[in-house]
Design a protein around this motif. Structure first.
Motif, short mmCIF file in Angstrom:
data_model
loop_
_atom_site.label_atom_id
_atom_site.label_comp_id
_atom_site.label_asym_id
_atom_site.label_seq_id
_atom_site.Cartn_x
_atom_site.Cartn_y
_atom_site.Cartn_z
N TRP A 13 0.82 -1.22 0.00
CA TRP A 13 0.00 0.00 0.00
C TRP A 13 0.85 1.27 0.00
O TRP A 13 0.33 2.35 -0.25
N LEU A 14 2.16 1.14 0.27
CA LEU A 14 3.07 2.30 0.25
C LEU A 14 4.16 2.14 -0.80
O LEU A 14 5.24 2.69 -0.66
N ALA A 60 -1.77 1.76 10.50
CA ALA A 60 -1.54 3.19 10.27
C ALA A 60 -2.84 3.97 10.39
O ALA A 60 -2.88 5.06 10.98
N ALA A 61 -3.92 3.43 9.82
CA ALA A 61 -5.21 4.12 9.89
C ALA A 61 -5.67 4.27 11.34
O ALA A 61 -6.21 5.31 11.72
N ALA A 62 -5.47 3.24 12.15
CA ALA A 62 -5.88 3.32 13.56
C ALA A 62 -5.11 4.41 14.29
O ALA A 62 -5.68 5.13 15.12
N ARG A 63 -3.84 4.55 14.00
CA ARG A 63 -3.04 5.59 14.64
C ARG A 63 -3.47 6.97 14.20
O ARG A 63 -3.38 7.95 14.96
N ALA A 68 -9.05 2.29 7.13
CA ALA A 68 -8.06 1.93 6.12
C ALA A 68 -8.51 2.35 4.74
O ALA A 68 -7.70 2.79 3.90
N ASP A 69 -9.81 2.27 4.46
CA ASP A 69 -10.32 2.68 3.14
C ASP A 69 -10.16 4.18 2.94
O ASP A 69 -9.79 4.64 1.85
N MET A 70 -10.42 4.95 3.98
CA MET A 70 -10.27 6.40 3.87
C MET A 70 -8.80 6.79 3.68
O MET A 70 -8.46 7.66 2.87
#
Length: 328
Positions: A13-14, A60-63, A68-70
């Motif tokens: 994803w990166l 990463a999204a949680a942090r 995750a989709d956003m």
């Protein structure tokens, strides 16, 4: 930013070589590239266990306080994140960069300038940038857990843990008290056995019998005032414990305490006093259940002894009930 060769391991994803679709404006692409570079600096929360494992998109999204989709839309599509998200990502990257030997090669002002430039590039009326930011901010708030709900959930869990600890402590106290009563009953039986054996020996020895006849007579146990007082105290204490448990909604535990104590520890006389005490405390349901179970399960001699004590204590109804339970 640092070169790709010295960057830490990253997930798909990166991928730095990942391109953009044709509908992503140029300035938004510049902002997205900067955001990707910052995301590559983020490390797993427990780096000791994670080792060289790349950071997952969901972590990463949680942090960052989003889904995750956003996060994927922020990094790959024309969707522009809110300013608060950009600042949060920058702070997290600055925190994690030293731990992986990297450096943040963009300043906060430069990053915010890219963000403002992307907002200005987006088409529509002059209010679109402001409305878009407000929409993103509201979306982040909706996806974030409610602080009040989380606090209430923690309070409820703390109360449940406290109730479990209190119940465990009460059960330990009940078991210890039952063990003490059992030991007292065993000592009393041993003492009675020794007295009977002593009297039998005196009868065999005329001299001892003559000496014993000079002693004051020992009252019979059922009429022993001191023993009767001990019986009453034991009965009141047991009934009080059962009442406390029943009053707190633990009728099953209260009945278990009564059943085990009357069948394993207390004498029939004490059991009769417990029933009388339960009636005085208006714990009629516990008394009725105890009468039924005691009469059904105990030896006929013990049941008759309890019935006699109940009749002498002015409870002929309970005396008849326990005899009927024994015959059922």
């Amino acid at each position: 930013m640092s070169s790709a060769g010295s960057s830490p391991a990253v997930g798909r994803w990166l991928d730095p070589n990942k391109g953009f679709k044709g509908d992503v404006p140029l300035r938004k692409q510049q902002l997205a590239l900067a955001l990707r570079a910052l995301c590559r600096l983020l490390r797993p929360a427990d780096q000791v266990k994670a080792g060289k494992r790349p950071l997952k998109q969901a972590e990463a999204a949680a942090r960052l306080g989003c889904t995750a989709d956003m996060l994927s839309r922020y990094l790959n599509t024309a969707r522009i994140p809110a300013r608060a998200f950009v600042e949060r990502l920058y702070e997290q990257a600055c925190t994690d960069a030293p731990t992986c030997g990297q450096a943040v090669d963009i300043t906060r002002d430069e990053l915010l300038a890219l963000h403002a430039s992307a907002l200005g590039e987006r088409g529509g009326c002059e209010y679109c940038p402001e409305l878009g930011g407000r929409i993103d901010s509201l979306t982040e708030q909706l996806n974030s857990p409610c602080p009040a709900c989380m606090a209430r959930q923690r309070q409820q869990e703390a109360r449940r843990r406290q109730r479990r600890r209190q119940l465990a402590a009460r059960m330990r106290s009940i078991r210890q008290e039952a063990a003490k009563r059992h030991a007292v009953a065993a000592d009393s039986k041993t003492e009675l056995t020794e007295k009977v054996a002593s009297k039998a020996g005196q009868r065999e020895d005329p001299a001892a019998e003559q000496a014993g006849s000079a002693l004051l007579p020992v009252p019979r146990r059922p009429r022993d005032r001191q023993q009767s007082t001990k019986d009453m105290l034991a009965a009141r204490q047991l009934a009080a414990q059962a009442e406390e448990l029943d009053g707190s909604g633990r009728e099953d535990l209260a009945f278990t305490l009564l059943r085990q104590s009357t069948t394993e520890v207390l004498t029939p006389a004490e059991t009769a006093l417990v029933l009388v005490e339960l009636r005085c405390r208006e714990r009629n349901r516990l008394a009725d259940d105890l009468i039924h179970v005691y009469g059904r399960d105990q030896e006929n001699q013990d049941v008759m002894a309890v019935a006699l004590e109940l009749h002498e204590k002015g409870a002929p109804g309970d005396a008849g009930a326990i005899l009927r339970a024994a015959l059922a």
